[in-house]
Write a protein that holds these residues in place. Structure first.
Motif, PDB file in Angstrom:
ATOM      1  N   GLU A 173       0.829  -1.216   0.000  1.00 24.62           N
ATOM      2  CA  GLU A 173       0.000   0.000   0.000  1.00 24.62           C
ATOM      3  C   GLU A 173       0.862   1.264   0.000  1.00 24.62           C
ATOM      4  N   ALA A 174       2.091   1.131   0.508  1.00 24.63           N
ATOM      5  CA  ALA A 174       2.980   2.308   0.542  1.00 24.63           C
ATOM      6  C   ALA A 174       3.627   2.551  -0.816  1.00 24.63           C
ATOM      7  N   TYR A 175       3.419   1.598  -1.682  1.00 20.90           N
ATOM      8  CA  TYR A 175       4.063   1.619  -2.985  1.00 20.90           C
ATOM      9  C   TYR A 175       3.721   2.850  -3.822  1.00 20.90           C
ATOM     10  N   PRO A 176       2.403   3.087  -4.037  1.00 19.82           N
ATOM     11  CA  PRO A 176       2.067   4.284  -4.832  1.00 19.82           C
ATOM     12  C   PRO A 176       2.392   5.581  -4.103  1.00 19.82           C
ATOM     13  N   VAL A 177       2.507   5.530  -2.780  1.00 23.74           N
ATOM     14  CA  VAL A 177       2.834   6.763  -2.042  1.00 23.74           C
ATOM     15  C   VAL A 177       4.280   7.158  -2.356  1.00 23.74           C
ATOM     16  N   ILE A 178       5.181   6.198  -2.252  1.00 23.90           N
ATOM     17  CA  ILE A 178       6.606   6.505  -2.443  1.00 23.90           C
ATOM     18  C   ILE A 178       6.963   6.693  -3.920  1.00 23.90           C
ATOM     19  N   ASN A 179       6.278   5.917  -4.777  1.00 20.17           N
ATOM     20  CA  ASN A 179       6.660   5.955  -6.192  1.00 20.17           C
ATOM     21  C   ASN A 179       5.640   6.668  -7.078  1.00 20.17           C
ATOM     22  N   GLY A 201      12.156   3.772   1.517  1.00 15.75           N
ATOM     23  CA  GLY A 201      12.259   3.115   0.214  1.00 15.75           C
ATOM     24  C   GLY A 201      12.099   1.615   0.307  1.00 15.75           C
ATOM     25  N   PHE A 202      11.974   1.046  -0.887  1.00 16.64           N
ATOM     26  CA  PHE A 202      11.837  -0.410  -1.002  1.00 16.64           C
ATOM     27  C   PHE A 202      13.157  -0.994  -1.469  1.00 16.64           C
ATOM     28  N   ASN A 203      13.576  -2.075  -0.813  1.00 15.17           N
ATOM     29  CA  ASN A 203      14.651  -2.886  -1.363  1.00 15.17           C
ATOM     30  C   ASN A 203      13.965  -3.905  -2.278  1.00 15.17           C
ATOM     31  N   PRO A 204      14.335  -3.959  -3.583  1.00 14.23           N
ATOM     32  CA  PRO A 204      13.671  -4.916  -4.475  1.00 14.23           C
ATOM     33  C   PRO A 204      13.643  -6.336  -3.906  1.00 14.23           C
ATOM     34  N   TRP A 205      14.708  -6.752  -3.221  1.00 11.77           N
ATOM     35  CA  TRP A 205      14.747  -8.116  -2.669  1.00 11.77           C
ATOM     36  C   TRP A 205      13.655  -8.312  -1.634  1.00 11.77           C
ATOM     37  N   ASN A 218       5.869  -5.673  -8.540  1.00 14.42           N
ATOM     38  CA  ASN A 218       7.081  -6.128  -9.207  1.00 14.42           C
ATOM     39  C   ASN A 218       7.970  -4.930  -9.560  1.00 14.42           C
ATOM     40  N   ILE A 219       8.940  -4.640  -8.689  1.00 13.05           N
ATOM     41  CA  ILE A 219       9.827  -3.498  -8.958  1.00 13.05           C
ATOM     42  C   ILE A 219      11.174  -3.947  -9.517  1.00 13.05           C
ATOM     43  N   THR A 220      11.142  -5.048 -10.242  1.00 14.46           N
ATOM     44  CA  THR A 220      12.364  -5.500 -10.923  1.00 14.46           C
ATOM     45  C   THR A 220      13.000  -4.358 -11.709  1.00 14.46           C
ATOM     46  N   PHE A 221      12.168  -3.565 -12.362  1.00 14.37           N
ATOM     47  CA  PHE A 221      12.677  -2.452 -13.177  1.00 14.37           C
ATOM     48  C   PHE A 221      12.395  -1.105 -12.508  1.00 14.37           C
ATOM     49  N   GLY A 222      12.244  -1.091 -11.199  1.00 13.60           N
ATOM     50  CA  GLY A 222      11.959   0.162 -10.499  1.00 13.60           C
ATOM     51  C   GLY A 222      10.502   0.546 -10.692  1.00 13.60           C
ATOM     52  N   ALA A 223      10.186   1.797 -10.365  1.00 10.80           N
ATOM     53  CA  ALA A 223       8.785   2.203 -10.437  1.00 10.80           C
ATOM     54  C   ALA A 223       8.665   3.717 -10.469  1.00 10.80           C
ATOM     55  N   GLY A 224       7.495   4.178 -10.920  1.00 13.20           N
ATOM     56  CA  GLY A 224       7.167   5.601 -10.847  1.00 13.20           C
ATOM     57  C   GLY A 224       8.042   6.466 -11.740  1.00 13.20           C
ATOM     58  N   PRO A 225       8.248   7.711 -11.329  1.00 13.35           N
ATOM     59  CA  PRO A 225       8.957   8.649 -12.196  1.00 13.35           C
ATOM     60  C   PRO A 225      10.407   8.270 -12.467  1.00 13.35           C
ATOM     61  N   ARG A 226      10.983   7.400 -11.652  1.00 14.21           N
ATOM     62  CA  ARG A 226      12.380   7.017 -11.875  1.00 14.21           C
ATOM     63  C   ARG A 226      12.491   5.560 -12.310  1.00 14.21           C
ATOM     64  N   THR A 227      11.480   5.091 -13.018  1.00 16.95           N
ATOM     65  CA  THR A 227      11.512   3.706 -13.471  1.00 16.95           C
ATOM     66  C   THR A 227      12.601   3.507 -14.542  1.00 16.95           C
ATOM     67  N   CYS A 228      12.984   2.265 -14.768  1.00 13.51           N
ATOM     68  CA  CYS A 228      14.069   1.955 -15.703  1.00 13.51           C
ATOM     69  C   CYS A 228      13.729   2.411 -17.120  1.00 13.51           C
ATOM     70  N   GLN A 229      14.647   3.119 -17.738  1.00 13.34           N
ATOM     71  CA  GLN A 229      14.434   3.558 -19.126  1.00 13.34           C
ATOM     72  C   GLN A 229      14.900   2.489 -20.110  1.00 13.34           C
ATOM     73  N   GLY A 230      15.696   1.564 -19.625  1.00 12.39           N
ATOM     74  CA  GLY A 230      16.281   0.581 -20.539  1.00 12.39           C
ATOM     75  C   GLY A 230      15.591  -0.779 -20.487  1.00 12.39           C
ATOM     76  N   LYS A 231      14.402  -0.827 -19.899  1.00 13.90           N
ATOM     77  CA  LYS A 231      13.722  -2.126 -19.736  1.00 13.90           C
ATOM     78  C   LYS A 231      13.577  -2.862 -21.080  1.00 13.90           C
ATOM     79  N   ASN A 232      13.081  -2.173 -22.108  1.00 11.99           N
ATOM     80  CA  ASN A 232      12.875  -2.849 -23.390  1.00 11.99           C
ATOM     81  C   ASN A 232      14.184  -3.302 -24.014  1.00 11.99           C
ATOM     82  N   ILE A 233      15.223  -2.518 -23.758  1.00 11.00           N
ATOM     83  CA  ILE A 233      16.528  -2.906 -24.299  1.00 11.00           C
ATOM     84  C   ILE A 233      17.011  -4.174 -23.594  1.00 11.00           C
ATOM     85  N   GLY A 234      16.925  -4.185 -22.259  1.00 13.20           N
ATOM     86  CA  GLY A 234      17.345  -5.357 -21.491  1.00 13.20           C
ATOM     87  C   GLY A 234      16.548  -6.587 -21.894  1.00 13.20           C
TER      88      GLY A 234
END
Ligand code: HEM
Length: 516
Positions: free
Chosen positions: A87-93, A411-415, A451-467
């Motif tokens: 539930e804190a997810y959309p608050v932080i991200n 913050g969230f640690n992805p692990w 699933n924050i494998t690629f981060g989230a919100g305004p600072r989400t991964c820009q290279g996801k499609n490339i990876g």
């Protein structure tokens, strides 16, 4: 009679120290307004808990253990709270009320011309970040198009032939962790400027760039737990006057940009480098556009370098880690391996995947079990092992039902979130791709949301499609060509629980499946 001053003061000193320590403890305990949030005693008054966890390269597992003991919010340092509540997810991200990145990221910055060089990953200033993103956003999308896929094919072919060559057609173990690092680094040369660096071809760590990133990963992971330490170590003009010129990754980025700018300046119109064909070409093209100039967003030389630099570091390490995880977890789980092999063989036989080496990323992305294997491997072994730190903005925030004052690092640690048993089930620590195929609609939505494998919100991964393009290009081809297994199945791989969760000691045997 002479007075023995030493005897007079001796008992006093420990008392003074004790009182000072008690006063500091009470101050530290209450001063950050977090005394209502549980956590280990030492973490409630200092940053020693997290420095120690990072120093021992065990942050992911210690962070998970803390949440399993204390609940969704844990105080892991002075002024710092680790969060494990969906539930804190959309608050932080969230996009509306942006929680900006903390000084933690600044300690990862390379220096250029006597100053730190913020990148699109490390930038804390919102305007600066937006400017980079407004221009570069379009370049990230073009780099994962069909043209780029075709440019990546020779590198995939080269990797497969090196696996065969080094493994003497299945007779010798292959240091696959090293090969995948070389593949992923060269891939970033292709993404940025359509040219590999030569890691794979020559089987060398070009300019010691991989070693430099490994060292930087260790330094950054520990020092960033208390960023003020950086100023006294490498984050000052004196240290950087020696180190700046010897940063191999910065030097590679500078060389890529300079070479391209020279080619653009020297070539006549017909011979100009293929503008939109790679990240840098597209970036320069966008940077020259009337729209960018009109909005006052035109990037300076060092900002262009910073984008190429960020891609090279982030794109190399993340993809190398992801590919190692997929291969290792498949080798450890033979039932999963067999099911994936069946799916791929049937797809090649039916034409759902074109015959190698021509299968496309679009075809591979339609295979449900392959998708589940990739998502699950990146969930069980996220590429980043520390908290993605953010600062609570003015007015504070409510997280997991608790008020957290402004200025607190959260913050969230992805692990942690990706091993959350409420979201992923009691067997969250187990590699089981089926969970993505069996979950009902509500559960699946929640699993994807967290699933924050690629981060989230305004600072989400820009290279996801490339990876993903790299992974989807490689995996079907690799499994079409080889059977693979761990060379030493009795031994666990080695994982470093730092920012990049690098793996080693996972040598494999690659046995050709068909006549070459
Ligand atoms: C499997 C591959 C990858 C994974 C799992 C991954 C993961 C991530 C994560 C978790 C973040 C957020 C970091 C944070 O919040 O501090 C991130 C950011 C970023 N990644 Fe990736 N990444 C991958 C591949 C790539 C590639 C190939 C590139 C470049 C071509 C790339 C470029 C970036 C950039 C530029 C950012 C910063 C975005 C921003 O702050 O605006 N990533 N990535």
């Amino acid at each position: 009679m002479a007075i023995d001053l030493g005897a007079l003061y001796a008992p006093g000193i420990p008392v003074v120290l004790l009182v000072a320590f008690a006063a500091y403890t009470i101050y530290a305990y209450f001063s950050d307004g977090l005394s209502h949030i549980p956590g280990p005693a030492i973490a409630r008054i200092s940053n020693l808990w997290k420095i120690n966890a990072a120093f021992h390269a065990e942050m992911p597992w210690r962070n998970i253990a803390l949440h399993r003991k204390y609940g969704p919010l844990v105080r892991i340092g002075h002024n710092m709270v680790s969060v494990n509540d969906p539930e804190a997810y959309p608050v932080i991200n969230g996009f509306k009320r942006v929680f900006r990145k903390t000084k933690f990221y600044s300690t990862a910055e390379a220096w250029y011309k006597g100053k730190p060089l913020p990148t699109i990953i490390t930038a804390r200033d919102r305007q600066y970040h937006s400017q980079l993103l407004r221009v570069a956003g379009g370049a990230y999308s073009i780099a994962s198009g069909p043209q780029m896929e075709a440019k990546m094919q020779p590198l995939v072919d080269l990797l497969l032939s090196k696996m065969n060559e080094f493994g003497q057609s299945g007779k010798r173990p292959v240091n696959v962790a090293r090969l995948l690092a070389h593949f992923a680094f060269d891939a970033m040369g292709i993404i940025n400027v359509s040219e590999p660096f030569g890691f794979l071809e020559k089987d060398v760590d070009v300019q010691g760039a991989i070693q430099a990133i490994d060292l930087a990963n260790t330094y950054f992971s520990v020092i960033a737990q208390a960023p003020w330490m950086h100023t006294f170590l490498l984050g000052n003009r004196f240290a950087q006057s020696v180190m700046e010129k010897q940063n191999p990754v910065l030097n590679l980025a500078l060389a890529m940009v300079d070479k391209r700018l020279a080619a653009v300046a020297n070539a006549d119109e017909e011979k100009k480098p293929d503008k939109g064909g790679d990240f840098l070409g597209r970036l320069l093209e966008l940077n020259e556009s009337a729209e960018v100039s009109k909005a006052g967003n035109k990037l300076r030389y060092e900002q262009i370098v910073s984008l190429v630099l960020a891609n090279t570091m982030a794109g190399y390490a993340t993809v190398a880690i992801a590919l190692r995880s997929i291969l290792y977890l498949l080798a450890r789980h033979r039932d999963v391996y067999a099911r994936l092999q069946r799916e791929l063989d049937e797809a090649f036989a039916s034409g759902a995947l074109s015959q190698p080496p021509n299968h496309t990323v679009a075809e591979a992305s339609k295979l449900p079990y392959l998708d589940a294997v990739i998502v699950e491997a990146l969930r069980v072994h996220p590429v980043l092992g520390l908290i993605l730190e953010r600062e609570v903005p003015e007015g504070g925030a409510v997280l997991a039902g608790q008020h957290v004052p402004e200025g607190t690092i959260v913050g969230f640690n992805p692990w942690v979130i990706l091993h959350n048993t409420q979201v992923y089930g009691e067997d969250a620590d187990v590699f089981r791709p089926e969970r993505w195929l069996e979950a009902d609609e509500t559960r699946l939505r929640e699993m994807k949301r967290c699933n924050i494998t690629f981060g989230a919100g305004p600072r989400t991964c820009q290279g996801k499609n490339i990876g993903m393009m790299e992974i989807l290009k490689l995996m079907p081809a690799l499994m079409h060509r080889f059977d693979f297994a761990l060379a030493n199945p009795g031994e666990e791989w080695q994982v470093t629980g730092h920012w990049f969760t690098m793996q080693s000691k996972m040598d494999m045997i690659f046995t050709p499946r068909r006549q070459q």
